[in-house]
Design a protein around this motif. Structure first.
Motif, PDB file in Angstrom:
ATOM      1  N   GLU A 127      -5.526  -2.578  -8.820  1.00 46.57           N
ATOM      2  CA  GLU A 127      -5.893  -1.581  -7.821  1.00 46.57           C
ATOM      3  C   GLU A 127      -4.719  -0.625  -7.638  1.00 46.57           C
ATOM      4  OE1 GLU A 127      -8.261   0.503  -5.544  1.00 46.57           O
ATOM      5  OE2 GLU A 127      -8.911  -1.328  -6.529  1.00 46.57           O
ATOM      6  N   GLN A 152      -8.636   0.443 -12.895  1.00 45.79           N
ATOM      7  CA  GLN A 152      -9.869  -0.296 -12.642  1.00 45.79           C
ATOM      8  C   GLN A 152     -10.294  -1.089 -13.870  1.00 45.79           C
ATOM      9  OE1 GLN A 152     -12.617   2.716 -11.386  1.00 45.79           O
ATOM     10  NE2 GLN A 152     -11.870   2.722  -9.272  1.00 45.79           N
ATOM     11  N   LEU A 208      -5.000   2.574  -6.057  1.00 47.64           N
ATOM     12  CA  LEU A 208      -5.089   3.302  -4.800  1.00 47.64           C
ATOM     13  C   LEU A 208      -4.757   2.395  -3.626  1.00 47.64           C
ATOM     14  CD1 LEU A 208      -8.365   5.333  -5.325  1.00 47.64           C
ATOM     15  CD2 LEU A 208      -6.046   6.198  -5.349  1.00 47.64           C
ATOM     16  N   ASP A 251       0.828  -1.214   0.000  1.00 47.83           N
ATOM     17  CA  ASP A 251       0.000   0.000   0.000  1.00 47.83           C
ATOM     18  C   ASP A 251       0.860   1.261   0.000  1.00 47.83           C
ATOM     19  OD1 ASP A 251      -2.445  -1.200  -0.132  1.00 47.83           O
ATOM     20  OD2 ASP A 251      -2.961  -0.913   1.977  1.00 47.83           O
ATOM     21  N   GLN A 295     -14.412   0.337  -1.983  1.00 44.52           N
ATOM     22  CA  GLN A 295     -14.945  -0.989  -1.707  1.00 44.52           C
ATOM     23  C   GLN A 295     -14.117  -1.665  -0.648  1.00 44.52           C
ATOM     24  OE1 GLN A 295     -14.022  -3.560  -5.098  1.00 44.52           O
ATOM     25  NE2 GLN A 295     -13.932  -1.711  -6.302  1.00 44.52           N
ATOM     26  N   SER A 327      -5.283   0.691   0.081  1.00 44.77           N
ATOM     27  CA  SER A 327      -6.520   0.079   0.577  1.00 44.77           C
ATOM     28  C   SER A 327      -7.384   1.044   1.382  1.00 44.77           C
ATOM     29  CB  SER A 327      -6.184  -1.142   1.429  1.00 44.77           C
ATOM     30  OG  SER A 327      -5.428  -0.755   2.556  1.00 44.77           O
ATOM     31  N   SER A 334      -9.591   3.103  -0.950  1.00 45.62           N
ATOM     32  CA  SER A 334     -10.502   2.356  -1.794  1.00 45.62           C
ATOM     33  C   SER A 334     -11.914   2.454  -1.239  1.00 45.62           C
ATOM     34  CB  SER A 334     -10.067   0.896  -1.859  1.00 45.62           C
ATOM     35  OG  SER A 334     -10.962   0.168  -2.640  1.00 45.62           O
ATOM     36  N   LYS A 383     -12.225  -4.636   1.249  1.00 45.91           N
ATOM     37  CA  LYS A 383     -11.539  -5.854   0.858  1.00 45.91           C
ATOM     38  C   LYS A 383     -12.056  -7.022   1.693  1.00 45.91           C
ATOM     39  CE  LYS A 383      -7.220  -5.219   1.459  1.00 45.91           C
ATOM     40  NZ  LYS A 383      -5.789  -5.169   1.485  1.00 45.91           N
TER      41      LYS A 383
END
Length: 122
Positions: free
Chosen positions: A106, A101, A108, A73, A115, A110, A113, A117
């Motif tokens: 991915e 996307q 960005l 990340d 959505q 986490s 984001s 995970k």
């Protein structure tokens, strides 16, 4: 062809409401950014603590997986940071995120984001 104009009964009121709406939208975006940065900060501190314990030999494999995911990340954030310095960053960064996307990558970190995970259970 006639040109139809829309005249509001209270144009000043409409302008104030519009300005207030934009102000609230900006404030919500800044609060969301602040919360995401706080989450990244906490996860990074945890990552450093896990790596510190790993050097001594007191961390197990599951903790090391969590630390490595956070390290990825951080690298994602650094990758976007390079584009933030370049000219036309407000255009290029959203394009890069959208292309990522579409491709299935991915871009960005986490915490940024939208959505959630799925939790890994090993």
């Amino acid at each position: 062809m006639k040109l139809i104009r829309v005249i509001h009964k209270a144009p000043i009121r409409v302008a104030r409401i519009s300005k207030r709406r934009q102000h609230i939208r900006l404030r919500r975006a800044m609060v969301a950014l602040k919360m995401a940065l706080e989450q990244e900060k906490a996860e990074t501190k945890e990552m450093l603590d896990i790596y510190k314990r790993y050097t001594v030999g007191r961390a197990d494999k599951s903790e090391l997986k969590i630390a490595n995911a956070q390290f990825v990340d951080i690298l994602k954030g650094l990758g976007l940071g390079v584009f933030a310095v370049l000219p036309f960053a407000p255009i290029t960064i959203p394009v890069i995120v959208k292309l990522g996307q579409l491709v299935g990558v991915e871009v960005l970190p986490s915490s940024f984001s939208l959505q959630k995970k799925p939790t890994e259970k090993d």
